[in-house]
Design an enzyme around this catalytic site. Structure first.
Site, PDB file in Angstrom:
ATOM      1  N   LYS A  70       0.799  -1.227   0.000  1.00 51.49           N
ATOM      2  CA  LYS A  70       0.000   0.000   0.000  1.00 51.49           C
ATOM      3  C   LYS A  70       0.833   1.279   0.000  1.00 51.49           C
ATOM      4  O   LYS A  70       0.402   2.301  -0.534  1.00 51.49           O
ATOM      5  CB  LYS A  70      -0.955   0.002   1.196  1.00 51.49           C
ATOM      6  CG  LYS A  70      -2.057  -1.043   1.086  1.00 51.49           C
ATOM      7  CD  LYS A  70      -3.055  -0.906   2.218  1.00 51.49           C
ATOM      8  CE  LYS A  70      -4.211  -1.878   2.025  1.00 51.49           C
ATOM      9  NZ  LYS A  70      -5.283  -1.651   3.013  1.00 51.49           N
ATOM     10  N   ASP A 106     -10.323   2.476   1.662  1.00 51.39           N
ATOM     11  CA  ASP A 106     -10.393   2.027   3.056  1.00 51.39           C
ATOM     12  C   ASP A 106     -10.781   3.196   3.957  1.00 51.39           C
ATOM     13  O   ASP A 106     -11.591   3.060   4.881  1.00 51.39           O
ATOM     14  CB  ASP A 106      -9.039   1.478   3.529  1.00 51.39           C
ATOM     15  CG  ASP A 106      -8.665   0.171   2.871  1.00 51.39           C
ATOM     16  OD1 ASP A 106      -9.572  -0.630   2.586  1.00 51.39           O
ATOM     17  OD2 ASP A 106      -7.461  -0.056   2.650  1.00 51.39           O
ATOM     18  N   SER A 130       0.554  -0.058  12.513  1.00 53.59           N
ATOM     19  CA  SER A 130       1.105   1.204  11.993  1.00 53.59           C
ATOM     20  C   SER A 130       1.453   1.111  10.517  1.00 53.59           C
ATOM     21  O   SER A 130       2.227   1.909  10.009  1.00 53.59           O
ATOM     22  CB  SER A 130       2.357   1.609  12.785  1.00 53.59           C
ATOM     23  OG  SER A 130       3.367   0.609  12.697  1.00 53.59           O
ATOM     24  N   GLY A 131       0.871   0.134   9.801  1.00 50.95           N
ATOM     25  CA  GLY A 131       1.127  -0.012   8.377  1.00 50.95           C
ATOM     26  C   GLY A 131       0.176   0.831   7.538  1.00 50.95           C
ATOM     27  O   GLY A 131      -0.462   1.765   8.022  1.00 50.95           O
ATOM     28  N   GLY A 132       0.063   0.481   6.255  1.00 50.31           N
ATOM     29  CA  GLY A 132      -0.751   1.257   5.323  1.00 50.31           C
ATOM     30  C   GLY A 132      -2.219   1.302   5.703  1.00 50.31           C
ATOM     31  O   GLY A 132      -2.865   2.357   5.638  1.00 50.31           O
ATOM     32  N   MET A 133      -2.773   0.159   6.112  1.00 49.21           N
ATOM     33  CA  MET A 133      -4.180   0.137   6.507  1.00 49.21           C
ATOM     34  C   MET A 133      -4.375   0.921   7.805  1.00 49.21           C
ATOM     35  O   MET A 133      -5.385   1.618   7.974  1.00 49.21           O
ATOM     36  CB  MET A 133      -4.656  -1.301   6.680  1.00 49.21           C
ATOM     37  CG  MET A 133      -6.131  -1.431   7.034  1.00 49.21           C
ATOM     38  SD  MET A 133      -7.183  -0.833   5.680  1.00 49.21           S
ATOM     39  CE  MET A 133      -8.803  -1.217   6.322  1.00 49.21           C
TER      40      MET A 133
END
Length: 272
Positions: A70, A106, A130-133
């Protein structure tokens, strides 16, 4: 009778580290039901630049983007929609004559669910991930007026950065705290993953919470959601998120917005 595929059929696709069947079944159901000359296929890749180059070179109409691509796909695109630029995370690519534009559906899906479920804005919450999502979810909370948030992430770079960008606090672990809302945006509990049976929060934390939100879409009833329901907690599920964001992707690809009952049938088929 099966749909006929010709040289004019438009291809849509997805890129994911661990491809699932939901998007493929959902999108193809709608394409067929609305008699649109599109087909959708899921892919994974170990060469992201080549995969994005293929979207551009082969005239592929668009692609869903899932973990872990992402953020990594952004330098390979030509333009970002405001929904993706604001959070620097892309979950949808649309191609127009070789021009690739990134979107994030999202974000809009989560914001819509917070409103439709009536989650009180004054509630304090802890978001694990703490990632893209997680960027999309935390930003949706921020822009929906939630002021009292914590980002729980072991990554000492992405965790503090996400917290700072949204005006929240960061901690590597939640410890003994008992927030009123718990939000899981990690693969913990994901079907087929190494942590499929793992709870993102402790039993005590779930017992103390007023709301539980798990972004994991498969299985529909994750261990966290199952426990929350058993305890009588109101929940928001990843299954709800995945349907709303997939509808917006369908609209971006096709220019057609399906009506509600058709969306419900598509979602039921996709989970079958």
């Amino acid at each position: 009778m099966p749909r006929s595929i010709s040289r004019d059929t438009r291809l849509c696709m997805s890129l994911s580290g661990r491809p699932g069947n939901f998007g493929t079944r959902f999108q193809n159901y709608l394409f067929e039901a609305l008699d649109l000359d599109f087909i959708y296929k899921a892919f994974t890749t170990t060469d992201l630049p080549a995969a994005i180059g293929g979207i551009r070179a082969l005239g592929i109409r668009g692609s869903a983007v899932s973990m872990p691509f992402k953020e990594a796909c952004i330098p390979l695109l030509d333009e970002l929609d405001a929904s993706a630029a604001a959070i620097q995370s892309v979950n949808t690519i649309v191609a127009d004559n070789g021009w690739l534009k990134g979107y994030n559906t999202d974000y809009s899906a989560v914001a819509s669910l917070l409103q439709s479920h009536g989650v009180p804005r004054e509630i304090d919450f802890a978001l694990r991930g703490s990632g893209g999502m997680a960027k999309a979810v935390a930003s949706a909370f921020r822009d929906s007026g939630f002021k009292r948030g914590q980002i729980i992430a072991r990554n000492t770079e992405t965790g503090p950065a996400l917290a700072q960008s949204c005006g929240y606090h960061w901690k590597p672990e939640l410890g003994n705290e008992r927030p009123r809302m718990l939000v899981n945006v990690t693969p913990l509990g994901m079907e087929g993953g190494p942590d499929a049976d793992t709870l993102a929060f402790t039993l005590e934390q779930v017992e103390a919470a007023d709301w539980v939100f798990d972004v994991v879409a498969l299985p529909v009833e994750t261990p966290l959601i199952r426990l929350a329901r058993e305890l009588g907690k109101p929940v928001i599920t990843g299954a709800e998120v995945i349907v709303l964001q997939a509808v917006e992707q369908f609209v971006l690809y096709s220019g057609v917005r399906p009506e509600g009952t058709l969306i419900e049938r598509a979602a039921l088929f996709a989970r079958g």
